[in-house]
Design a protein around this motif. Structure first.
Motif, PDB file in Angstrom:
ATOM      1  N   THR A 113       0.365  10.028   0.391  1.00 21.10           N
ATOM      2  CA  THR A 113       0.169  10.831   1.589  1.00 21.10           C
ATOM      3  C   THR A 113       1.483  11.506   1.982  1.00 21.10           C
ATOM      4  OG1 THR A 113      -1.519   9.303   2.391  1.00 21.10           O
ATOM      5  CG2 THR A 113      -0.559  10.792   4.013  1.00 21.10           C
TER       6      THR A 113
ATOM      7  N   ASP B 294       1.176   4.928  -2.239  1.00 24.29           N
ATOM      8  CA  ASP B 294       0.455   5.963  -1.494  1.00 24.29           C
ATOM      9  C   ASP B 294       1.159   7.305  -1.627  1.00 24.29           C
ATOM     10  OD1 ASP B 294      -1.599   6.864   0.357  1.00 24.29           O
ATOM     11  OD2 ASP B 294       0.016   7.048   1.823  1.00 24.29           O
TER      12      ASP B 294
ATOM     13  N   PHE C  10       0.829  -1.201   0.000  1.00 26.76           N
ATOM     14  CA  PHE C  10       0.000   0.000   0.000  1.00 26.76           C
ATOM     15  C   PHE C  10       0.867   1.257   0.000  1.00 26.76           C
ATOM     16  CE2 PHE C  10      -2.757   3.263   1.795  1.00 26.76           C
ATOM     17  CZ  PHE C  10      -3.942   3.048   1.115  1.00 26.76           C
ATOM     18  N   GLN C  11       1.896   1.280   0.832  1.00 26.74           N
ATOM     19  CA  GLN C  11       2.760   2.449   0.933  1.00 26.74           C
ATOM     20  C   GLN C  11       3.489   2.739  -0.371  1.00 26.74           C
ATOM     21  OE1 GLN C  11       3.246   4.749   3.621  1.00 26.74           O
ATOM     22  NE2 GLN C  11       1.288   3.741   4.033  1.00 26.74           N
TER      23      GLN C  11
END
Length: 246
Positions: free
Chosen positions: A166, A164, A160-161
């Motif tokens: 964010t 991502d 996921f990272q």
């Protein structure tokens, strides 16, 4: 067109609770393709449903297989997770590296799987032999034991990272904006004017250094527009002659 996401393949998982918590870990990381090979307590499993806390309702239907080969047959690249040296000639990668590599392979049209073994012994060598690479996680060499859901979460998190965006750090501005330098400098002038008036900066030799230190302090605060207005108000109130409250 739906972008393929890696499949999570659990080989002979023993406890329904572990399957359910693994599903929770998957969904937290945006993974929904869960494949089970020969679960000891059968499938469907009430304990797995309870432990999943609704995760199965938001995922693809769980796929059930009797053989590892059948669970992998539609995939193009498979990582076998293991903490042990298998004495096989295979690439050995970390979860972080595998996550980036898997995204590259998917972008090129590949289909990826991460394979996990049973809780007690992990993957059998016969299962590892079917994989393209070994995935290992650098942990305390004196204790590398992870439960099934932890292992799935760790790999899923790295996946996921890797995709991502964010920001690694940010400030919630709560509807305001950072003050402009003009606004901050105007506060400097107001504050220092009142400090001169009350005699705080009366030592002429020390004054330049004291002013620099104060300005550095306020600059480090990264004041918002609202905070600058509040500070102006505080200084004004502190310097206004007022009748003491009774």
């Amino acid at each position: 067109m739906t972008t393929h996401k890696p499949a999570i393949i659990l080989i002979t998982p023993q406890m329904g609770e572990n399957i359910g918590t693994a599903a929770r870990a998957m969904l937290n990381c945006g993974l929904t393709d869960l494949r089970l090979v020969g679960p000891r307590d059968g499938w469907p499993n009430v304990k797995a449903e309870r432990a999943a806390v609704g995760a199965f309702e938001m995922m693809e239907p769980v796929k059930l297989f009797e053989r590892t080969e059948d669970a992998l047959e539609d995939l193009t690249y498979v990582y076998a997770t293991s903490a042990r040296d298998r004495k096989m000639v295979k690439p050995v990668v970390t979860a972080r590296y595998a996550a980036g590599e898997a995204r590259e392979k998917i972008a090129a049209g590949g289909k990826i799987g991460f394979m996990f073994g049973a809780e007690r012994m992990g993957l059998l060598n016969d299962d590892v032999a079917l994989a393209d690479a070994l995935l290992t996680v650098p942990l305390n060499p004196e204790f590398t034991s992870l439960n099934l859901a932890q292992a799935v979460l760790l790999v899923g998190y790295e996946w996921f990272q890797a995709g991502d965006s964010t920001p690694p750090a940010q400030v919630d501005m709560n509807g305001t904006e950072l003050a402009t330098k003009e606004q901050v400098y105007a506060f400097f002038a107001h504050f220092e004017r009142e400090l001169d008036a009350c005699g705080f900066l009366r030592n002429e030799a020390a004054r330049p250094n004291m002013v620099r230190n104060l300005r550095n302090m306020w600059s480090r605060a990264h004041l918002t527009e609202q905070e600058v207005r509040t500070l102006h108000g505080v200084v004004k109130e502190l310097t206004t002659l007022r009748v003491p409250r009774k």
